[in-house]
Structure formats: structure tokens, C-alpha cells
Scaffold this motif. Sequence first.
Motif, PDB file in Angstrom:
ATOM      1  N   LYS A 119      23.928  89.994 -35.387  1.00 23.30           N
ATOM      2  CA  LYS A 119      23.063  90.329 -34.247  1.00 23.30           C
ATOM      3  C   LYS A 119      22.219  91.571 -34.538  1.00 23.30           C
ATOM      4  CE  LYS A 119      23.367  90.731 -29.245  1.00 23.30           C
ATOM      5  NZ  LYS A 119      24.219  90.542 -28.071  1.00 23.30           N
ATOM      6  N   CYS A 120      22.839  92.555 -35.215  1.00 21.98           N
ATOM      7  CA  CYS A 120      22.083  93.777 -35.539  1.00 21.98           C
ATOM      8  C   CYS A 120      20.912  93.442 -36.465  1.00 21.98           C
ATOM      9  CB  CYS A 120      22.995  94.833 -36.163  1.00 21.98           C
ATOM     10  SG  CYS A 120      23.965  94.259 -37.558  1.00 21.98           S
ATOM     11  N   ASP A 153      19.340  90.570 -36.647  1.00 23.87           N
ATOM     12  CA  ASP A 153      18.323  89.851 -35.868  1.00 23.87           C
ATOM     13  C   ASP A 153      17.502  90.805 -34.999  1.00 23.87           C
ATOM     14  OD1 ASP A 153      19.008  87.431 -36.891  1.00 23.87           O
ATOM     15  OD2 ASP A 153      20.188  86.770 -35.169  1.00 23.87           O
ATOM     16  N   CYS A 154      18.140  91.870 -34.521  1.00 24.57           N
ATOM     17  CA  CYS A 154      17.469  92.757 -33.551  1.00 24.57           C
ATOM     18  C   CYS A 154      16.803  93.972 -34.194  1.00 24.57           C
ATOM     19  CB  CYS A 154      18.485  93.263 -32.520  1.00 24.57           C
ATOM     20  SG  CYS A 154      19.154  91.954 -31.490  1.00 24.57           S
ATOM     21  N   ARG A 204      18.921 100.767 -32.238  1.00 24.89           N
ATOM     22  CA  ARG A 204      18.938  99.419 -31.650  1.00 24.89           C
ATOM     23  C   ARG A 204      20.164  98.631 -32.123  1.00 24.89           C
ATOM     24  NH1 ARG A 204      18.092  97.356 -27.714  1.00 24.89           N
ATOM     25  NH2 ARG A 204      17.394  95.243 -27.459  1.00 24.89           N
ATOM     26  N   CYS A 205      20.487  98.793 -33.406  1.00 28.16           N
ATOM     27  CA  CYS A 205      21.633  98.062 -33.989  1.00 28.16           C
ATOM     28  C   CYS A 205      22.911  98.440 -33.247  1.00 28.16           C
ATOM     29  CB  CYS A 205      21.757  98.351 -35.486  1.00 28.16           C
ATOM     30  SG  CYS A 205      21.579 100.077 -35.942  1.00 28.16           S
ATOM     31  N   VAL A 255      23.060  96.912 -29.553  1.00 26.42           N
ATOM     32  CA  VAL A 255      23.267  95.470 -29.337  1.00 26.42           C
ATOM     33  C   VAL A 255      24.594  94.961 -29.910  1.00 26.42           C
ATOM     34  CG1 VAL A 255      20.788  94.989 -29.319  1.00 26.42           C
ATOM     35  CG2 VAL A 255      22.062  94.713 -31.469  1.00 26.42           C
ATOM     36  N   ARG A 274      21.051  86.851 -27.521  1.00 25.81           N
ATOM     37  CA  ARG A 274      21.093  87.210 -28.948  1.00 25.81           C
ATOM     38  C   ARG A 274      20.134  88.358 -29.264  1.00 25.81           C
ATOM     39  NH1 ARG A 274      22.637  86.735 -34.263  1.00 25.81           N
ATOM     40  NH2 ARG A 274      24.599  86.771 -33.190  1.00 25.81           N
ATOM     41  N   LYS A 275      18.937  88.287 -28.674  1.00 22.42           N
ATOM     42  CA  LYS A 275      17.975  89.365 -28.934  1.00 22.42           C
ATOM     43  C   LYS A 275      17.536  89.956 -27.595  1.00 22.42           C
ATOM     44  CE  LYS A 275      15.083  88.654 -32.586  1.00 22.42           C
ATOM     45  NZ  LYS A 275      14.144  87.937 -33.450  1.00 22.42           N
TER      46      LYS A 275
END
Length: 455
Positions: free
Chosen positions: A354-355, A357-358, A398-399, A402, A440-441
Motif C-alpha cells: 500500500k505504501c 501504491d500511495c 504518506r507511507c 496509509v 487502497r489509495k
Amino acid sequence: MSFNPDILDIISLTIGALLFLMVLVLIIVFALEKEYYAVRKSLILLLFPAFFLIMPFLNFPYQDYLLLGISGLISLAFIVLVMPFNNRKKISDYTFSNKVDERDIMFSRIRLEEGTENHNAYYTDRPRNKEIDDAIKANPSLLSEGSTYYNLFQFASANASFDTVEAYHDHLYKDPAPVKKDVDAKQLSGYIKAWSKKLGAVDCGITELKDYHTYSKLGRSHNYGSDCKLDHKYAIAFTVEMNKDMMAAAPAGSTVMESAFQYLNAGSIAMQLAYFLRSLGYESLAHIDGRYEVIAPIVAKDAGLGELGRMGLLMTPKLGSRVRIGVVTTNAPLNIDKATFAPDVIDFCRICKKCADCCPGKAISHSDRKNINGDIRWQIAQEECFRYWTICGTDCGRCMAVCPYSHPNNFLHNFVRKGLRNSYLFRRFALKMDDFLYVRKPAPGSPPQWVKKNS
Ligand code: SF4
Ligand code: SF4
């Protein structure tokens, strides 16, 4: 019309009531956490209890078979998910052996001034970095007016916290008291852990100081290019919590306010521990923002505080990566903690991503751990991460915001964390649920009301 429930009706009503209670707990916890999107998504889950609660009042062909089938499936899924079922042996532990040259990290490179001896020597040695660093230096820079998230008060607050940590810099290298007190290693270790928590740490562990914990060459302006001469025997590592609400708006300004503030908190605890140990007669050094001689996440892993996840940060059992780390090295007699490997964290990072992707800087890899000079690990592209920081003006985060492990330290998320440790299948299920409930994002959240209203 009378309602004469049979045994199936009673089973159906019981399952329905239990499921209803479970969903209700989810909704209440998410509401308290101000996760309003997750509250709305949880409302959809009410369809499950509704099905069981309505069934006894309906009458249609094969109804009993349908009820038995669905109850059986749910019970089976529940049993399979909570059963200890792991693939621990397939996930290898990792150790570190290579020393890092601090001159290669971005905080050192960004401070090299054109035309100076250090600048010329560094880029003659590493010409590949010159083009990258010049492009980064052309960006607005951290906490600067031209950056995307510039906010006068928020950036000034972050600077105030960073400047306050800097005030500690002149007090780091002090001699210990001339007489060593005779102390018991076990008692001293226990006291340090308990006191650090009283001072604000979430967790604290002790490891032997290893060669690979220290930089091969130091890279800050006061010690640029010198060897690290740290010869302490032990390292005390501790974590402090980064406030979830401040981090929710990452990469906006409240993130860097919180980062700076927690660097200050970690620095303040580390300074007090170092002063304390020196007063007992033992050499000690606090490693604080701008003055690390050790690589804090690696020390913290060896001290048993967590694992290094996909985003390269320490993943702790209670708060995931939503922490800052402080370290004190010393020659005081201490008992070390045995770091136990948690393969479940590595397994979850392998599937989660997820990190990655974001990440707005595209700095986090989607692939599996790699062999980096003999060490099996994930490593972020530090240049890409830092490049983004110099554009957005904050240290992004951000990582961290999320990451599914970064949810609050409460009974609901701790129950999930226990499941993640326990079962391979639960990890896969939990990831799907996280995507369902939190997206997810997700779009960045709002900073706390007091920040928004006043800055
Ligand atoms: S977001 Fe997912 S992949 Fe990234 S560190 Fe957290 S758990 Fe690991
Ligand atoms: S801090 Fe931001 S840019 Fe850096 S790795 Fe994390 S998400 Fe990516």
C-alpha cells in the motif's frame, strides 16, 4: 400471527445478534477514530447480521438448507482465519553487515556547498550523484516558501521544534562523573526502560552496539569525512509515537510539525538518559536529530523493537511505523534484549504494497526484498523520496499515514495485529478488509481542527 421459533431460528437469531454486535463495535471504534469513510463502509457489513435476523421471519422453499449452508460457511471461515497457520519457515530473517557512509545520505549531500573542498571531493568520487543532487537542489527545498504545502505558521512551528533540538547539539559530548557507581545491570536496564516510558517513550529495548550500527564515515558539517569512533558497548533504543491525527493529512504541513516535534521529544528523552548514565559515571551519547552516529532503525530492530518493512522504516508491534526512534549508546553495564524475528510483518509487507501504491515520490519498491550487498532487505530510493520532500516542503510521511500497521493502539487493531501474527490466511483477509474499509489509495485527510482553524 404467533412466532414459534425452532432450533434453526434460534441459531440464526444468535448468529445475527453476534454479527450485529461485532459490526456495531467496528462502527463505534471507527467513529471514535474519526475514520468516517470506514464507518460508512461498515454500514454495508450490517447486511450480514440483517440476513440472519430476518430469516426466522421468512418462509420459502429450501430456507433451512440456505441458512445451514451460509452459517456453516461463516463458521468455517472464522475457524480457518483464527487457526494458527503460518509460513514462518519460508520467510528468512535478515541481518545487516554493511556499514553505511553518512556522506551518501541525502541530508549530508544536500548541505554540500558548491566550490567547497567537501563538495568537490564528494562528487569527484561519486559523479553519478552530481546530476541527481543538482536537480534536487534546484527544487524549492524543505520548509521553504516556494514549496507546495507552504504554510507560514505550520512551517515556522516545525522549524521551532528543529531549532530546539539543535540547541541540544552543544551538550552531547560531556564527560561522565569521575567515579563509576556500582550498579546492577538487570536493575539498571529495568529502570531505564521504565523511566523512558515515564518520559514519553512507547517502547524501549537494549542491544549490544555492533559495528554495522555505526556509519563508516560521518557526514554532517561538524564531523564531515571523519571515522565514527564510537566504542560504546550497548545501545538503548526507544520509540515515541507520531500523532495519528497530525499524520492523517500527510504530506501536508501538520506532518512535518509532528515529525519535528517527535524528533524533539525523542531528543529530550535521549538527552536525559545520557545525562543520567553519565551521572552514574558511565560514558554515554544521545543520538538525536542532526547528530546520529548510528543508524537508528537498525539499532531498534536489534533491540527487539520491530522489523524493517517495505518502506524501510521500523514497524513496531503497537503502532507500526508511526513512531520516531531515539538512541543512546553507553558503556554502562546493561542486559541486552533478545530480538525475535517476526516473519509475519515481512509476509504482510510482501503482499500489502500500500505504501508503494500511495508514495507520491515513487520511491518505494513493489518488488520483494533484494540482496543489497549481502543484506536481504527492502530499501527505498532515497533520492526520489527526498526529491519529493524538496517539492512538497514537508517530510511527506504518506507511507506512514496509509500503512495498515499504523492504526491506533486499541483493542480492535490489536486484535487484528494478533491475527496478523497468528495466521497466513488472516493476513490475506485483513489486507482485503483494510482495502475495503480504508481504500487502497486514500486521499490525504484533514489536519486536526485546531491546526486548520488557526493557521
Ligand atoms: S504499507 Fe503495507 S507494505 Fe508498506 S510498510 Fe506498511 S504493511 Fe508494509
Ligand atoms: S516519505 Fe513520501 S515520498 Fe518518501 S517514501 Fe514515504 S511516501 Fe514516498
